[in-house]
Enzyme design. Structure first.
Site, short mmCIF file in Angstrom:
data_model
loop_
_atom_site.label_atom_id
_atom_site.label_comp_id
_atom_site.label_asym_id
_atom_site.label_seq_id
_atom_site.Cartn_x
_atom_site.Cartn_y
_atom_site.Cartn_z
N TYR A 147 7.79 54.98 51.70
CA TYR A 147 7.36 54.71 50.33
C TYR A 147 7.95 55.81 49.45
CZ TYR A 147 3.82 51.34 51.99
OH TYR A 147 3.17 50.27 52.56
N LEU A 201 -4.32 40.62 46.85
CA LEU A 201 -4.21 40.10 45.49
C LEU A 201 -2.81 39.58 45.20
CD1 LEU A 201 -6.30 42.74 43.50
CD2 LEU A 201 -7.01 40.50 44.35
N GLY A 202 -2.05 39.32 46.27
CA GLY A 202 -0.71 38.76 46.08
C GLY A 202 0.17 39.63 45.21
N ARG A 203 0.05 40.96 45.38
CA ARG A 203 0.81 41.93 44.56
C ARG A 203 0.51 41.79 43.07
NH1 ARG A 203 3.43 40.15 48.80
NH2 ARG A 203 4.32 41.64 50.27
N GLY A 204 -0.73 41.44 42.80
CA GLY A 204 -1.17 41.29 41.42
C GLY A 204 -1.12 39.87 40.91
N SER A 214 -4.59 38.57 40.75
CA SER A 214 -5.55 39.57 40.29
C SER A 214 -6.32 39.09 39.06
CB SER A 214 -4.83 40.87 39.93
OG SER A 214 -3.97 40.66 38.81
#
Length: 331
Positions: free
Chosen positions: A56, A206-209, A212
């Site tokens: 990362y 959250l599905g990468r936002g 959300s």
């Protein structure tokens, strides 16, 4: 904060984990001070599971966490670390290296950057097609025996690979994407984990936002936002997927919670052996996520959620084409 145990052999952790990837630029610009404050707020709320990876931002995330965790009782948190993804100085990825000698090399760097004498759960980020999983897990097993690692984990592998790895050393948990939009794990992987007594830490809840409740069609992330390359966020797909979110919002409104809280609670409700990871990079988003651990979903709630977002309803793959071949399940 409730706790859950990762499998038969893994540690007891908070029922909600903190994924730190977004704090290192994966979704655009971040604020170091806010990131550290978010880690502190999570721990003060009882979050004990913190997930990172050595790739990362090429070590940035581990260094950031070391600063955020400085002075904390080492037994007060559980560090989950992924390794093995190769990158260049630009945005390109260069495959996976999970050779035994690489395992120990990556681990030495992580221990140094994180300023710790052990990693609680250590896992290859992806399967290295050139290295049998038995060799990779065997190397981590040696590090367990040497005291540098407490538990062995896996990430994004299929059911057959889980069985082979578990035969070498007990696996604490599998980390894999699991959300209302990504449910392929339910067919073979989740039953295999339960048969073997292995936990699941779910990322992308959250599905990468996307689910959300805060994303909108036409939204453009800042420089470095990986969602700009995600098929589910692409024009034509995102509109369809956001229509699912609006259906979910109606269920959330009736329940008296936010869309994000409902989506997180749904993952947690799929079993006590599952721990959702939330990639909050601000205290505001963390504060929204935390009440999900107290949200009790009834059978009727679950049925309404299923109607709003049926299995397989999402449009678009969960990763760009170049990354799909490395996944244990596709969607």
């Amino acid at each position: 904060m409730h706790t859950r145990t990762l499998g038969n052999t893994g540690p007891a952790v908070s029922a909600l984990g903190l994924g730190a990837m977004a704090m290192s630029g994966a979704y655009g610009a971040t604020d170091r001070t806010e990131s550290i404050a978010t880690v502190h707020a999570a721990m003060e709320a009882g979050v004990t599971l913190i997930d990172t990876a050595d790739f990362y931002a090429m070590g940035h995330n581990e260094v950031l966490l070391a600063e955020a965790l400085r002075g904390r009782d080492r037994d007060s948190y559980v560090l989950s670390v992924k390794f093995g993804m190769l990158r260049g100085p630009g945005p390109e990825f260069g495959g996976v290296d999970a050779r035994p000698e690489a395992v120990k090399n990556f681990l030495a760097y992580s221990l140094t950057r994180l300023r710790t004498d052990h990693i609680d759960i250590y896992r290859p980020a992806r399967l290295d097609p050139a290295v049998p999983i038995e060799e990779t897990v065997g190397a981590i097993k040696e590090m367990v025996e040497a005291g540098y690692v407490r538990h062995v984990g896996l990430s994004e592998v299929d059911a057959a690979t889980i069985r082979r790895a578990h035969a070498v050393h007990p696996i604490a948990d599998l980390q894999i994407e699991y959300s209302l939009l990504s449910r392929a794990v339910e067919a073979d992987i989740l039953p295999t984990l339960r048969e073997l007594g292995i936990g699941l830490t779910a990322y992308g809840v959250l599905g990468r936002g996307l689910i959300s409740g805060h994303w909108s069609a036409g939204h453009v992330g800042g420089p470095g936002d990986l969602r700009g390359f995600s098929p589910r966020f692409s024009s034509g797909n995102v509109e369809h997927n956001l229509a699912l979110v609006e259906a979910l919002r109606r269920v959330a409104d009736a329940k008296g919670c936010t869309v994000a809280q409902l989506a997180i609670a749904w993952v947690a409700a799929q079993g006590d052996d599952i721990v959702p990871l939330v990639g909050a990079r601000t205290r505001e988003r963390l504060a929204e996520a935390l009440p999900a651990t107290e949200l009790d979903l009834t059978a009727n709630d679950l049925a309404e959620i299923e109607k709003a977002v049926p299995a397989g309803a999402a449009r678009g793959d969960r990763y760009p084409p170049a990354f799909m071949s490395s996944l244990g399940v596709r969607n």
